[in-house]
Design an enzyme around this catalytic site. Structure first.
Site: not given
Length: 685
Positions: A7, A80, A82, A84, A287, A289, A334
Site C-alpha cells: 500500500e 496490510d 486487515d 481494508e 509505520y 498509522r 502493523h
DNA sequence: CAGTGAGCGAGCTTCCGCTTGACTT
C-alpha cells in the site's frame, strides 16, 4: 521477475532493499477503487450492488500497475492484513484482471518476516472483503442519505456520518454538562504537624472503628470539627510502609502518539501525523498509522542491549515486555510506532542536522517511549501514617523514589514527600490547622487528546482517521477551538446535533459503531452475508427517513432586526445564505435590497480611495481578507491584516503577516528586500 | 478576494478509510 504490490511507497522501497533482484515492488497508494463521489453508487433495490470506479487521482498509479503486471511473471498482493487491506487486494485483483493472485501478509518489515511470508501465500479472503464492503456501503448510505436530509431541513452544505456525527455529539454533550453543572461546596482540613520535621496530614475519617468517610459540606460543619479538635492530642495510630511500583506504558500507537504530542509538545493531531509521515519516509520510524502494540523481536533485542550498555543491568527488567491491545476493534496489521534503529539515539542526530527541530522532537518522544517500554519499573518507598485526634483520623501520605527505572528515559511528573520516622502511639506536635473551602469543578471541554481517547475507546474511527475527523468537524463549522485549544460546539453544531439526536438517535448512538463492528465480524467469519446485514440496517432506516422527510419542518433561521430598508422602508431581517448571514428586506421578493453584515471597522482609512475604511471580510470559501468598506465603488483589498503604519520606502500600507511580522504590503517592495538579504547571506558565507 | 433569499429546475453540497503528493508562499 515477480511483482509485489503493497500500500505504501515507503514500504515498497524498504522491501525491495531486502529482496534484491528477483522482485519488483510497487505500491497502490491506498485504495484503488471506490464508490463514485457524485452519486450514491449503491443500488439498494438490487441487493445493495455497489458501483466501483477508479478515482481520477488513482488512475495514473493504476496504469503503472497494469503495465508492470504485464511484464511480471507472478503477482503477489502484500497489502496490510486487515479489513481494508484485504479489500485493497481484492480491488487490485479485479482492476488488474488477476486470475489467481497470490496473497501474502506480514506484521513487521524485516527481511526474515518477508521471506517467511513469501513461502506461504494464500488466497484472498472473500469474507473479509465482504465485511469491508458492508462497512463501506453502510457509511455511504448513512452519509449520503442523512446529509441531504439536513440540507432540506436546515441549510445547504451540512453533513452527517457515522463517525463525525458522534464526535460532534460528544462535544455537544460535554458542553451541556458544563452548562448545567452546579458547583458543590466542600471543605478540607489539613493539619500541619511536627516531629523531627514538619509534615502535613489531611482529615479523612471519623470514628476509626466504623470509619465513616468524612464529608464537610460548609463552613458551619468545618467550624464544628475545628471546635472538637481544639483540645485534641495527635497520636500516631498506624504506620504502613510498602514498596510500590510504577510500570512503563506501552510503545506508541497512533492514538497515544497523538495524545502525548498534544500534551508534551503542543502539536495538533494533524501536525503530529504530518511530522510522523516525514520521519517514516526518511526511515527513522516504523509505520505511524497503527493500532498494535506489537514489537519485532529484533527491535526488542536492540533495546535490551542499549539499555544494559547505557544504563546498566538493573534497568533491564529481565524479560522482554509485551503489551496487549485493550481495543476490541484493533486490527493489528502493523507494529507499534518505534524507532527503526533503536541505537539511533536522538542526541546523536542533532549535529549533522538530518532532522528538522520538530522532527527531532517527535522522534525523541517516540524513541524515549519505546526504550522506556522495555525498561524496568520505577520503585517508590511509600508510607501512609494515620494520626488520631479525638474521634477524627488524619492521614499523611509520602513517597520517595527508590529506583527510577524507566523514568530515567521517559520522565513523568511525580511528587516526592519524605515523612518522618514515627512509631505507633507517639505523640505529635500540632503546628497549625488549616481549613480550606473548595467547590467541585465541571468537567473540562475535550482537547484533541481527550476526544481521540474516547473515540478509540468506543471503536469509532481508525488510526488513519482520528486527525481528519477533528478537521472535518471544524471545517463544517460544527466545532471550534476555544482560547485553550479545547473543542466547543458552534451554534450550527448544536443545531445539527439536536436534529440528529431527536430524529435519528440510532445513528448518533455512541454504541452504533461498536454494534455494527460486531456484525462486520460475523460477515468476516462467514456467519452472515453482507447483503443481509445491510438489509437489516437499511430497511428500517429508509422507512424512518421517509417519515421524517414528511413530518419534520424546515427550520426557520431568519432573525428579526431593528434595521429599516433604505429602499422601501420595510423591516430588514437576517437571512442565512450560501456564504453566511446577510441583511435582507423582509418584503422580498417585492424588494430585493440586501446588505452584507459588516464586521467592525479597523479604524484605518482606505489607502486607495481615502474615503472608506478597511474592514474584515470573508470570501465565499470563508477565508478572511480585508477590504474597503465602500466596495464595490473602491476595490482595495488585502489578505494580511493591515496596521495603521506606512512603508518608509514605498509608502504602501503595512500589514501583519502570518508569522505576526509587520511587513510592507507591496510585494515588489518586499522582493527588493529579500533579494538584498539573500545577497548579504551569500557574501558572509 | 464581493455573494446570498421564494419558486421554477439545473447543478451542487455529502460519507469513511486506505495512501501521499502537486499547487504556491
Amino acid at each position: 521477475m515477480d511483482l509485489i504490490i503493497v500500500e505504501s511507497p515507503t514500504k515498497a522501497k524498504t522491501i525491495s532493499q531486502f529482496l534484491g533482484k528477483g522482485y519488483s515492488v510497487l505500491s497502490s497508494f491506498g485504495h484503488v477503487r471506490d464508490l463514485p463521489s457524485s452519486t450514491i453508487g449503491v443500488d439498494t433495490a438490487k441487493n445493495f450492488e455497489p458501483k466501483y470506479i477508479i478515482p481520477a487521482k488513482a488512475k495514473p498509479k493504476v496504469k503503472i500497475l497494469k503495465d508492470e503486471t504485464k511484464k511480471a511473471k507472478e503477482i503477489i498482493l502484500a497489502t496490510d492484513e486487515d479489513r481494508e487491506g484485504e479489500a485493497i487486494a481484492w480491488h487490485l485483483s479485479e482492476v488488474l484482471n488477476l486470475k489467481e493472485p497470490k496473497r501474502i501478509v506480514f506484521h513487521e518489515i524485516t527481511k526474515t518476516a518477508i521471506e517467511k511470508a513469501l513461502k506461504s501465500p494464500r488466497k484472498i479472503d472473500t469474507n473479509l472483503v465482504n465485511a469491508q464492503q458492508a462497512r463501506r456501503i453502510l457509511d455511504r448510505l448513512v452519509g449520503y442519505k442523512l446529509s441531504p436530509f439536513l440540507w432540506k431541513k436546515i441549510m445547504r452544505g451540512l453533513s452527517a456520518g457515522r463517525v463525525q456525527s458522534v464526535a460532534t455529539r460528544l462535544i455537544c454533550e460535554r458542553e451541556n454538562e458544563i452548562k448545567n453543572f452546579i458547583p458543590a461546596e466542600y471543605w478540607s482540613i489539613e493539619a500541619k504537624l511536627f516531629k523531627n520535621k514538619e509534615f502535613s496530614a489531611n482529615l479523612f475519617a471519623k470514628n476509626e472503628k466504623t470509619i465513616e468517610k468524612l464529608e464537610i459540606k460548609n463552613k458551619k460543619e468545618a467550624d464544628k470539627v475545628l471546635q472538637e479538635l481544639e483540645e485534641a492530642e495527635y497520636i500516631v495510630e498506624n504506620v504502613e510502609k510498602k514498596e510500590t511500583q510504577r510500570n512503563p506504558q506501552g510503545p506508541f500507537i497512533t492514538s497515544t502518539l497523538q495524545q502525548a504530542a498534544v500534551i508534551k509538545l503542543n502539536y495538533s493531531a494533524k501536525r503530529t501525523m504530518a511530522i510522523a509521515q516525514r520521519l517514516y519516509e526518511k526511515g527513522f520510524i516504523t509505520y505511524h498509522r497503527t493500532d498494535s502494540f506489537n514489537l519485532s523481536t529484533q527491535s526488542q533485542m536492540a533495546a535490551k542491549e542499549l539499555i544494559i550498555n547505557n544504563f546498566g543491568k538493573n534497568y533491564w527488567p529481565g524479560v522482554i515486555k509485551k503489551f496487549k491491545t485493550r481495543s476490541k476493534s484493533a486490527q493489528e496489521a502493523h507494529e507499534a510506532i518505534r524507532p527503526t534503529h533503536p541505537n539511533q539515539m536522538p542526541d546523536n542526530l542533532k549535529k549533522p542536522a538530518k532532522l528538522t527541530p520538530e522532527e527531532l522532537k517527535l522522534y525523541n518522544l517516540i524513541w524515549q517511549r519505546f526504550i522506556a517500554s522495555q525498561m524496568a519499573s520505577a520503585v517508590f518507598d511509600s508510607c501512609s501514617i494515620d494520626i488520631k485526634a479525638e474521634c477524627y483520623t488524619f492521614r499523611a501520605n509520602g513517597q520517595t523514589l527508590k529506583f527510577d527505572g524507566y523514568l530515567k528515559v521517559y520522565p513523568t511528573k511525580f511528587e516526592e514527600m519524605d515523612l518522618p520516622k514515627l512509631n505507633k502511639g507517639e505523640k505529635i506536635q500540632l503546628k497549625e490547622i488549616v481549613p480550606s473551602q473548595h467547590f467541585t469543578q465541571p468537567p473540562a471541554r475535550y482537547s484533541e487528546a481527550t476526544l481521540i481517547k474516547v473515540l478509540e475507546k468506543e471503536s469509532i474511527g481508525r488510526p488513519s482517521t482520528y486527525a481528519p475527523i477533528l478537521d472535518t468537524i471544524q471545517q463544517r463549522n460544527y466545532v471550534e477551538k476555544d482560547e485553550n485549544k479545547r473543542l466547543k460546539p458552534t451554534n450550527t453544531g448544536i443545531m445539527v446535533n439536536d436534529m440528529l439526536l431527536k430524529h435519528f438517535p440510532q445513528i448518533v448512538d455512541i454504541q452504533f459503531t461498536a454494534k455494527m463492528e460486531k456484525e462486520f465480524d460475523e460477515i468476516a467469519q462467514g456467519k452472515d452475508t453482507w447483503q443481509q446485514t445491510l438489509k437489516d440496517f437499511y430497511m428500517p432506516f429508509e422507512q424512518i427517513l421517509k417519515d421524517k422527510e414528511q413530518s419534520v419542518a424546515k427550520m426557520d433561521l431568519t432573525e428579526e432586526t431593528d434595521k429599516i430598508c433604505p429602499e422601501c422602508k420595510g423591516k430588514m431581517i437576517i437571512r442565512l445564505g450560501r456564504y453566511g448571514k446577510f441583511y435582507a428586506c423582509s418584503k422580498f421578493p417585492n424588494c430585493k435590497h440586501t446588505e452584507p453584515i459588516a464586521k467592525p471597522s479597523l479604524g484605518i482609512k482606505c489607502p486607495k480611495c481615502a474615503q472608506g475604511e478597511l474592514t474584515e471580510k470573508t470570501t465565499r470559501t470563508k477565508k478572511i481578507f480585508y477590504g474597503c468598506s465602500l466596495w464595490p465603488k473602491c476595490d482595495f483589498a488585502l489578505w494580511d491584516k493591515p496596521v495603521n503604519e506606512f512603508c518608509p520606502k514605498c509608502h504602501s500600507i503595512m500589514v501583519e503577516n502570518k508569522a505576526k511580522k509587520i511587513i510592507c504590503s507591496n510585494r515588489a517592495c518586499l522582493n527588493e528586500d529579500r533579494i538584498k538579504s539573500i545577497k548579504k547571506k551569500n557574501k558572509i558565507s
